[in-house]
Motif scaffolding. Structure first.
Motif, PDB file in Angstrom:
ATOM      1  N   LYS A 286       0.767  -1.145   0.033  1.00 32.03           N
ATOM      2  CA  LYS A 286       0.084  -0.084   0.157  1.00 32.03           C
ATOM      3  C   LYS A 286       0.847   1.112   0.036  1.00 32.03           C
ATOM      4  O   LYS A 286       1.750   1.390   0.735  1.00 32.03           O
ATOM      5  CB  LYS A 286      -0.968   0.061   1.167  1.00 32.03           C
TER       6      LYS A 286
ATOM      7  N   ILE B 174       0.657   5.682  -0.021  1.00 27.84           N
ATOM      8  CA  ILE B 174      -0.494   6.583  -0.070  1.00 27.84           C
ATOM      9  C   ILE B 174       0.447   7.865  -0.349  1.00 27.84           C
ATOM     10  O   ILE B 174       1.361   8.187   0.249  1.00 27.84           O
ATOM     11  CB  ILE B 174      -1.111   6.712   1.462  1.00 27.84           C
TER      12      ILE B 174
ATOM     13  N   THR C 169      -2.031  -0.983  11.311  1.00 22.09           N
ATOM     14  CA  THR C 169      -3.253  -0.371  11.052  1.00 22.09           C
ATOM     15  C   THR C 169      -3.757  -0.384   9.582  1.00 22.09           C
ATOM     16  O   THR C 169      -4.918  -0.931   9.180  1.00 22.09           O
ATOM     17  CB  THR C 169      -3.685   0.804  11.833  1.00 22.09           C
TER      18      THR C 169
ATOM     19  N   ARG D 268      -6.660  -2.212   7.477  1.00 22.37           N
ATOM     20  CA  ARG D 268      -7.776  -1.481   6.442  1.00 22.37           C
ATOM     21  C   ARG D 268      -7.558  -2.004   5.067  1.00 22.37           C
ATOM     22  O   ARG D 268      -8.493  -2.379   4.429  1.00 22.37           O
ATOM     23  CB  ARG D 268      -7.192  -0.045   6.503  1.00 22.37           C
TER      24      ARG D 268
ATOM     25  N   THR E 284      -9.816  -5.532   5.527  1.00 17.90           N
ATOM     26  CA  THR E 284     -11.056  -5.148   5.823  1.00 17.90           C
ATOM     27  C   THR E 284     -11.550  -4.456   4.631  1.00 17.90           C
ATOM     28  O   THR E 284     -13.000  -4.296   4.882  1.00 17.90           O
ATOM     29  CB  THR E 284     -11.377  -4.247   7.112  1.00 17.90           C
ATOM     30  N   GLY E 285     -11.027  -3.889   3.672  1.00 14.81           N
ATOM     31  CA  GLY E 285     -11.682  -3.430   2.490  1.00 14.81           C
ATOM     32  C   GLY E 285     -11.872  -1.868   2.510  1.00 14.81           C
ATOM     33  O   GLY E 285     -12.288  -1.388   1.960  1.00 14.81           O
ATOM     34  N   VAL E 286     -11.220  -1.050   3.788  1.00 11.82           N
ATOM     35  CA  VAL E 286     -11.374   0.207   3.823  1.00 11.82           C
ATOM     36  C   VAL E 286     -10.364   0.757   2.936  1.00 11.82           C
ATOM     37  O   VAL E 286     -10.695   1.874   2.257  1.00 11.82           O
ATOM     38  CB  VAL E 286     -10.917   0.801   5.293  1.00 11.82           C
ATOM     39  N   TYR E 287      -9.277   0.226   2.565  1.00 15.03           N
ATOM     40  CA  TYR E 287      -7.972   0.720   1.734  1.00 15.03           C
ATOM     41  C   TYR E 287      -8.184  -0.291   0.738  1.00 15.03           C
ATOM     42  O   TYR E 287      -8.381  -1.394   0.889  1.00 15.03           O
ATOM     43  CB  TYR E 287      -6.724   0.825   2.274  1.00 15.03           C
ATOM     44  N   ARG E 288      -7.982   0.262  -0.567  1.00 11.35           N
ATOM     45  CA  ARG E 288      -7.622  -0.607  -2.055  1.00 11.35           C
ATOM     46  C   ARG E 288      -6.179  -0.883  -2.061  1.00 11.35           C
ATOM     47  O   ARG E 288      -5.340   0.182  -1.976  1.00 11.35           O
ATOM     48  CB  ARG E 288      -8.142   0.120  -3.133  1.00 11.35           C
TER      49      ARG E 288
ATOM     50  N   THR F  41     -12.512  -5.678  -1.382  1.00 19.43           N
ATOM     51  CA  THR F  41     -13.160  -4.797  -1.726  1.00 19.43           C
ATOM     52  C   THR F  41     -14.507  -5.344  -2.343  1.00 19.43           C
ATOM     53  O   THR F  41     -15.276  -4.449  -2.953  1.00 19.43           O
ATOM     54  CB  THR F  41     -12.355  -3.847  -2.885  1.00 19.43           C
TER      55      THR F  41
END
Lengths: 321, 441
Positions: free
Chosen positions: A19, A21, A51, A55, A58-62, A76
């Motif tokens: 990931k 950002i 964290t 995320r 749990t599909g909060v972040y792609r 997702t």
């Protein structure tokens, strides 16, 4: 607890999960293969990417890169039904301070569509988290520890089969931390899989599998024993004799076939011996002492504190890299 | 003392740093109200409002030409919308708001005046705003006064013509008298009797004519002479509405809009700042479920507040309710729905609770100026008036005044327009919430 699908496939699986950002890489190449029905401890210092990993799972972040499957699906693509199988306890308290303990649990039950048996379930969880007496209190009026327990109860309200608990014991006193791990063990007995992040290295002891994460990299995943073994080169036995343990004896012990690392003298008549397996090494050592006219005062397997294990492991892995 | 100052300086530097790091917020705090005032200043029309006036006259009325001529030349305050003989059609136009005043000229106006009575011209309006009612009354008085002045002017001219003719008659009579006197001096009474019989008859005739004209003048009422027409102003709303009664529905609307917008504007931004949004993302909750749940809860709260405010103004302030309670409730329901939509959009656009509250306050300020709360929308210029029609309160105030004060049914166009805005806001907030609940990065 929702019964997990009877399958051997891992409940969480990822390959090179990464990931970014902005232009910052937060986690890199995470490879996970977590079977059902165990406690997975995700250990690492603050800001290491724990964290973010939750995320991603749990599909909060792609994900920016890599593959991931949680309960058999890409997060997702979770449907509401899939989400009902998952429980998530965020790091920070996210319930409502102006609602009572009971009302917060009722809200959590409602958002997961828990209808029938809701009251019974809330009562059970209040007892489980020892909040029964505080159920009518406004959440703003209860202590930090109670809030953590309330968060846990809210996470469990819909009987999830997979739980993501993001630093549930952070800032919690040792007695309550112990209680939390007792809860987690109970949940595992009921069939749930728990993915628990923590900064407390010692909590690795309570886990079935532990992953250690540093600066966005998952360094190792193993059982607690496996980690100890990796860190110390094997299991450690502490041998204490009534006689002085001369250097000659130490050298002889080092020559024994089951001894793996370098034996260290820890006292005049005490040595720390790294062996392949403590349970088989201890009778052999007693026999060896008898053969060399040494009276064994005590012999026991030594469980090195995880803080030491962690430090040793970091050193070792850094050296390897 | 030195430590005391250091401790104070801790707060000075902290507060300044915190405030200065919120530059956009400070700018909106300062510039927002100025922008509203600037727009209001640009859009406000300070001159007296011209009234679109239609005249109701009998088709064969001899006054038609005069009325048309007067109406077209009475100044910019009167916009002549024509004459008609159909009073019902004219009144319907008044109800619909296509004209502001209907002037009914009695069919026998000239006869009435000739019968020595004032002819009553009735002006109908559909105003409920006490200020506007006074304005129409003043307009009516001024209008009739101007007509009377013109009539007096023409009557004086006519009188002067008659006086000149009377002067001729008097001179003729005087000539006859002179002839008679000469005849008497020359021929005696007998001669006069036989020769000047016609002259005497003519004299008698002239004097009779003079006498009759003077009798007629004497008989005329002074007030009829000065003001042959008088005005009577009538509103379509029978009872006279006091300022307190007039402002009551607008206050209800403005309060409810503000409450709904404030509640809703905090609703989602608060979930975001508390971290609940992350819980929602992982949960099976959908954006529509969240939104509908919030809508319904705030509608219930808004409904309770609306009932309390209504009870206060009806029972406490004794504001009469002329229309149907069902219509009243429907207007409030649609207003609350639309205001909540506006609040949710604010909540999804604002980054902090303070920002959301700030936006809600701007909306309140804008509504006070542009919704027709204290200033009739007809005083706003057209481009600025479009701001008014973007505010739920504008629709709400109009409809509630119609229902509560006029006893009129709901204007369906306004209701559906407000509902349409509400639905559009629901869709926008749904879209924004969906986007927020979806993958954040």
């Amino acid at each position: 607890m929702a019964s997990p699908a009877k399958t051997d496939s891992p409940i969480i699986w990822s390959k090179d999960l990464s990931k970014e950002i902005g232009d910052q890489s937060i986690v890199r190449d995470i490879n996970l293969n977590i079977p059902r029905g165990l406690i997975f401890g995700f250990i690492g210092p603050s800001g290491c990417g724990k964290t973010t990993t939750i995320r991603l799972l749990t599909g909060v972040y792609r994900p920016s890169d890599g593959e991931v499957r949680v309960i058999g699906k890409h997060p997702t693509n979770f449907t509401p039904r899939d989400r009902e199988r998952i429980g998530y306890m965020p790091q920070h308290f996210a319930l409502y301070p102006d609602l009572t303990v009971w009302e917060n649990l009722r809200f959590a039950a409602s958002i997961y569509g828990v209808g029938s048996g809701r009251t019974k379930r809330i009562r059970h969880l209040l007892e489980f988290t020892e909040l029964q007496e505080h159920r009518r209190k406004l959440t703003r009026q209860i202590s930090g520890g109670m809030k953590r327990r309330l968060s846990l109860a809210a996470t469990l309200i819909h009987r999830p089969e997979l739980l993501f608990l993001d630093e549930p014991t952070a800032g919690v006193d040792p007695v309550l931390r112990r209680k939390f791990w007792d809860y987690f063990e109970e949940l595992r007995h009921e069939g749930a899989t728990l993915f628990v992040t923590t900064q407390y290295v010692s909590e690795a002891n309570y886990c079935d599998l532990v992953g250690i994460m540093i600066e966005g990299n998952l360094l190792i995943v193993d059982t607690p024993e496996g980690l100890r073994r990796s860190a110390l080169g094997g299991e450690v036995v502490i041998l204490k004799t009534q006689e002085y343990l001369a250097t000659a004896y130490i050298d002889m012990i080092n020559q024994l076939p089951f001894v793996q690392g370098r034996t260290e003298r820890t006292g005049e008549n005490e040595a720390s011996i790294v062996v392949e397996e403590a349970s088989t090494a201890m009778p052999a050592l007693i026999e060896w002492c008898a053969k060399h006219n040494l009276s064994v005062d005590s012999i026991q397997a030594y469980l090195a504190p995880f803080d030491d294990v962690f430090v040793a492991l970091i050193k070792k892995l850094s050296k390897d890299n | 003392m030195f430590r005391f100052l250091i401790r104070i300086s801790a707060f000075i530097s902290k507060e300044l740093a915190e405030i200065l790091r919120q530059t956009p917020l400070i700018l909106t705090l300062v510039l927002g109200p100025f922008l509203i005032l600037l727009l209001f200043g640009i859009g406000y029309r300070s001159e007296a409002r011209p009234l679109r006036t239609v005249f109701v006259l009998d088709g064969n009325s001899e006054m038609k030409q005069q009325v048309e001529e007067y109406a077209k030349n009475l100044g910019p305050q009167l916009i002549y919308e024509g004459t008609t003989s159909d009073q019902n059609a004219a009144m319907n136009n008044l109800r619909r708001g296509t004209v502001d005043v209907v002037v009914v000229v009695p069919p026998d106006a000239m006869e009435t005046i000739q019968n020595n009575q004032q002819a009553v011209v009735t002006l109908y309006h559909n105003e409920i705003d006490p200020y506007q009612v006074s304005y129409v009354e003043a307009f009516g008085e001024a209008y009739i006064g101007a007509i009377n002045q013109r009539l007096l002017h023409s009557a004086t001219k006519q009188g002067q013509e008659q006086a000149s003719s009377m002067q001729g008659t008097v001179q003729t009579a005087r000539g006859s008298v002179q002839s008679l006197r000469q005849a008497m001096e020359q021929g005696g009474f007998q001669a006069v009797q036989s020769d000047k019989k016609d002259l005497v008859a003519k004299m008698e005739n002239d004097l009779t004519k003079l006498d009759s004209q003077l009798t007629e003048f004497d008989r005329m009422q002074p007030n009829v002479m000065i003001s042959p027409f008088k005005s009577e102003i009538k509103g379509l709303v029978r009872t006279r509405i006091t300022p307190a009664e007039f402002f009551a529905p607008a206050v209800v609307i403005l309060l409810l809009q503000h409450l709904a917008v404030t509640f809703a504007s905090l609703a989602i931004v608060r979930e975001h700042s508390s971290g609940s949004m992350e819980l929602f993302r992982v949960s099976p909750l959908g954006s529509f479920e969240i939104l509908i749940g919030k809508y319904l809860s705030y509608l219930i709260i808004g409904g309770i507040l609306a009932a309390a405010i209504t009870a206060t103004i009806v029972l406490g302030l004794k504001v009469p309710m002329q229309g149907s309670w069902r219509d009243y409730a429907l207007v409030l329901l649609v207003l609350l729905f639309t205001s909540l939509g506006l609040g949710f959009v604010i909540s999804l656009v604002a980054k902090t609770e303070m920002q959301a509250v700030q936006y809600a306050m701007f909306l309140l300020l804008g509504s006070v100026f542009f919704s027709g709360f204290f200033l009739d929308l007809r005083y706003l210029l057209e481009p600025v008036r479009s701001i008014s029609w973007a505010l739920p309160a504008t629709y709400g105030i109009r409809m509630l005044q119609d229902t509560a004060l006029r006893g009129a049914p709901i204007n369906a166009l306004l209701l559906f327009a407000l509902l349409g805005i509400g639905l559009a806001l629901l869709m926008i907030s749904w879209f924004l919430l969906r986007r927020r609940l979806q993958l954040s990065v």
